[in-house]
Design a protein around this motif. Structure first.
Motif, PDB file in Angstrom:
ATOM      1  N   ASP A  25       0.925  -0.713   0.118  1.00 27.77           N
ATOM      2  CA  ASP A  25      -0.188  -0.349  -0.071  1.00 27.77           C
ATOM      3  C   ASP A  25       1.166   1.152   0.062  1.00 27.77           C
ATOM      4  N   GLU A 115       2.885   0.577  10.605  1.00 27.58           N
ATOM      5  CA  GLU A 115       1.441   0.034  10.129  1.00 27.58           C
ATOM      6  C   GLU A 115       1.777  -0.708   9.753  1.00 27.58           C
ATOM      7  N   ALA A 118       1.860  -3.833  11.397  1.00 31.41           N
ATOM      8  CA  ALA A 118       1.312  -4.280  11.440  1.00 31.41           C
ATOM      9  C   ALA A 118       0.953  -5.505  10.726  1.00 31.41           C
ATOM     10  N   GLN A 119       0.753  -5.187   9.329  1.00 29.98           N
ATOM     11  CA  GLN A 119       0.866  -5.764   8.295  1.00 29.98           C
ATOM     12  C   GLN A 119       2.165  -7.351   8.469  1.00 29.98           C
ATOM     13  N   GLU A 122       0.503  -9.519  11.043  1.00 23.46           N
ATOM     14  CA  GLU A 122      -1.258 -10.332  10.183  1.00 23.46           C
ATOM     15  C   GLU A 122      -0.622 -11.686  10.024  1.00 23.46           C
ATOM     16  N   ALA A 135       2.042  -4.086  20.512  1.00 20.31           N
ATOM     17  CA  ALA A 135       1.139  -2.949  21.495  1.00 20.31           C
ATOM     18  C   ALA A 135       2.208  -2.398  22.676  1.00 20.31           C
TER      19      ALA A 135
ATOM     20  N   ALA B 118      -4.233   0.191  18.952  1.00 21.76           N
ATOM     21  CA  ALA B 118      -3.694  -1.895  18.966  1.00 21.76           C
ATOM     22  C   ALA B 118      -5.083  -2.264  20.626  1.00 21.76           C
ATOM     23  N   GLU B 122      -8.040  -4.434  20.100  1.00 15.64           N
ATOM     24  CA  GLU B 122      -7.749  -6.390  20.958  1.00 15.64           C
ATOM     25  C   GLU B 122      -8.976  -6.574  21.693  1.00 15.64           C
ATOM     26  N   PRO B 127     -10.283  -9.294  16.112  1.00 14.83           N
ATOM     27  CA  PRO B 127      -9.325  -8.341  16.107  1.00 14.83           C
ATOM     28  C   PRO B 127      -8.439  -8.350  15.598  1.00 14.83           C
ATOM     29  N   ARG B 128      -8.412  -9.287  14.331  1.00 17.35           N
ATOM     30  CA  ARG B 128      -7.363  -9.695  13.481  1.00 17.35           C
ATOM     31  C   ARG B 128      -8.252  -9.259  11.867  1.00 17.35           C
ATOM     32  N   SER B 131      -8.051  -4.738  12.886  1.00 20.65           N
ATOM     33  CA  SER B 131      -6.223  -4.814  12.799  1.00 20.65           C
ATOM     34  C   SER B 131      -5.888  -4.882  11.377  1.00 20.65           C
ATOM     35  N   GLU B 132      -6.455  -5.012  10.609  1.00 21.36           N
ATOM     36  CA  GLU B 132      -6.091  -5.400   8.651  1.00 21.36           C
ATOM     37  C   GLU B 132      -6.650  -4.216   8.691  1.00 21.36           C
ATOM     38  N   ALA B 135      -4.893  -0.645   9.967  1.00 16.89           N
ATOM     39  CA  ALA B 135      -3.198  -0.510   9.489  1.00 16.89           C
ATOM     40  C   ALA B 135      -3.372  -0.073   8.168  1.00 16.89           C
ATOM     41  N   ARG B 136      -4.077  -0.991   6.862  1.00 18.55           N
ATOM     42  CA  ARG B 136      -4.061   0.117   5.565  1.00 18.55           C
ATOM     43  C   ARG B 136      -5.211   1.473   5.714  1.00 18.55           C
TER      44      ARG B 136
END
Lengths: 337, 337
Positions: A25, A115, A118-119, A122, A135, B118, B122, B127-128, B131-132, B135-136
């Motif tokens: 991204d 970010e 975070a990715q 994932e 975190a 974050a 949770e 959360p998954r 969270s994704e 981030a985007r």
């Protein structure tokens, strides 16, 4: 014993992952400043720890790659921001990110790094658990950096919070607390992430945590020693930068304070408290420090923490991975760069 | 129709959650600067959207609280950093965080906010997934802010990246792209988070996404109009700040350029390109802008996006929540503060 170079070269597996998450991204026009920090290199100690901790507890390198990438990104995220906070203009012999591209760009790149962490998370085995630990770890890093700044003895006149809360007395316990948060916590997390990637049993994760916490503190004590006594050719950093930055939160300076009679300490304290430390004073400070046993005592402290890390390894299975963790601890105990 | 005040008051449920996540793992000495930004208030539009979107798709307020907190924290995280990036000294009538506590503290607080996001995530239902998306969204925010800065016509001489990449021509499409990323994406995410908290079916989530994207763009167009034509008493902001900040990325200025004969546009362009815009020039710029139909056309654009948002609501069940979303869109279409 596995040679160190080979060990750190393990992290080569992580390089393409770092780019992958950073370029996710990302507008083509933004790529250059985004990759600038990560391409500056570095020892890649943290991802090496994650990969080796995974091997030591029965996992593979592949399983641990996203987690390894996340801790190296976290480290670089903190470096970008530390350089802004400390007004540092050089890192590894080149301009820091903010100096090269400007403050606005550096801040945007830093957010982008977070970010990308975070990715990366994932793609780990247990995103929820990794995310929670990351975190907590990054909040600890903030707290450690906050303390490190408050332990400075001058400067930051334009920073009302620092001026108001500045600490004039720093004990060894204050130091160890700060250093655990600033450096130890992320190194500890790097080790835990390896164990979690291997889906290791809880007692092994505990052992990795203890190993990581101790090696992390040893690592920062080493950084402090290198700052004062390092050779510029080996480190790429200026000798005595912590003195110029007024840091009472350097173990060598702290132990010097402990050793000196009050008259000499006052002289050193006055140098630390100067708004700008001229070269003559820097030299005098190094002289005063060298007249004490502070270096020896700092080295003892570093060895003590490195040995505590090695002791924790006894609770892990005896295998090649564990022996590599031992090599890494020995590197941290003695490194001069 | 649900009165607006009552609607925004929904977000009162979120206030204790904001403090809860911000104060998690936080040293008592750090609490004051950490809470400073969030306690400055604000409309709390984003968490209201999350809560109402949850109600509209069959969920409860309770289910959506952590997600609502996460988007308001994300908004404030971006405000802390925007104020640093734009050298803004005042927000909502008081000093900005960096101005009040200093740059180092503001950066540390910002990092702390990101980790609180974050920690809020949770506690969401998934959360998954949350969270994704977060981030985007934050990478989009970075990109939008980067473009907004590059659309400035002067200043930042100490920022090599901006000086090199600055845009001299900005089309309406460039503007809409920038504005979606800078403002629309997080508002869109606020709506999606409501639907996900309610575990709504995919077609409803799609409708919320379309609603959010459109209302988000309408919201920023409104911000731009208010910047140029607002009354200082109502907004707490200085009129024409975007002119002082050289922003070609303000829709009113952009449409003015489109309307003017080249001679007059050159005069306005020269004002925007001045390193410092003196009060006399600011007044002249406002005069030139007012001589065109740019305000009307910007209002039309805002209404068009707000109406597109309202249209998307037809694909949601007809209930109190959906009617509240309509009220919010009407507020966004007409607000003067």
């Amino acid at each position: 014993m596995v040679p160190l170079n080979e060990l750190l070269r393990l992290s080569a597996h992580v390089e393409p992952m770092l780019e992958k998450y950073l370029l996710k991204d990302t507008d083509p026009e933004f790529r250059e400043p985004v990759l600038y920090q990560i391409k500056a290199g570095g020892k890649r100690l943290r991802p090496a720890l994650t990969l080796v901790a995974s091997i030591a507890t029965g996992g593979s390198i592949e399983d641990a790659l996203p987690a390894a990438a996340s801790v190296e990104l976290a480290h670089n995220y903190s470096l970008i921001l530390d350089d802004i906070i400390d007004h540092s203009e050089l890192r590894r012999g080149r301009p820091t990110l903010w100096k090269r591209y400007g403050l606005a760009t550096a801040i945007l790149v830093a957010v982008h790094y977070r970010e990308s962490i975070a990715q990366a998370i994932e793609e780990t085995k247990k995103p929820r658990e990794f995310s929670e630990i990351m975190a907590r770890t990054l909040k600890l890093l903030v707290e450690g950096e906050r303390l490190d700044v408050l332990f400075e003895q001058a400067g930051r006149q334009d920073e009302p919070y620092v001026v108001e809360k500045r600490r004039r007395v720093v004990t060894l316990n204050d130091y160890l607390d700060m250093v655990y948060k600033k450096t130890g916590a992320l190194i500890e997390t790097s080790c835990i992430f390896g164990g979690l990637s291997a889906e290791a049993e809880p007692s092994w994760i505990k052992a990795l945590e203890e190993y990581g916490r101790n090696i992390g503190i040893a690592f920062q004590v080493g950084d402090d020693i290198i700052d004062i006594f390092g050779r510029e050719e080996a480190t790429g950093k200026k000798v005595g930068k912590d003195i110029e930055e007024h840091k009472l939160g350097n173990i060598v300076i702290l132990l010097t304070a402990d050793e000196l009679a009050s008259r000499e300490w006052r002289e050193l304290a006055e140098i630390l408290a100067k708004d700008v430390v001229p070269p003559r004073d820097l030299e005098r400070a190094l002289q005063i420090i060298s007249s004490t046993r502070s270096r020896e005592r700092a080295e003892e402290l570093r060895k003590r923490y490195a040995n505590a890390a090695i002791s924790a390894l006894q609770r892990l299975p005896a295998n090649e991975g564990t022996s590599m963790l031992k090599s890494l601890a020995e590197f941290v105990a003695t490194r001069e760069f």
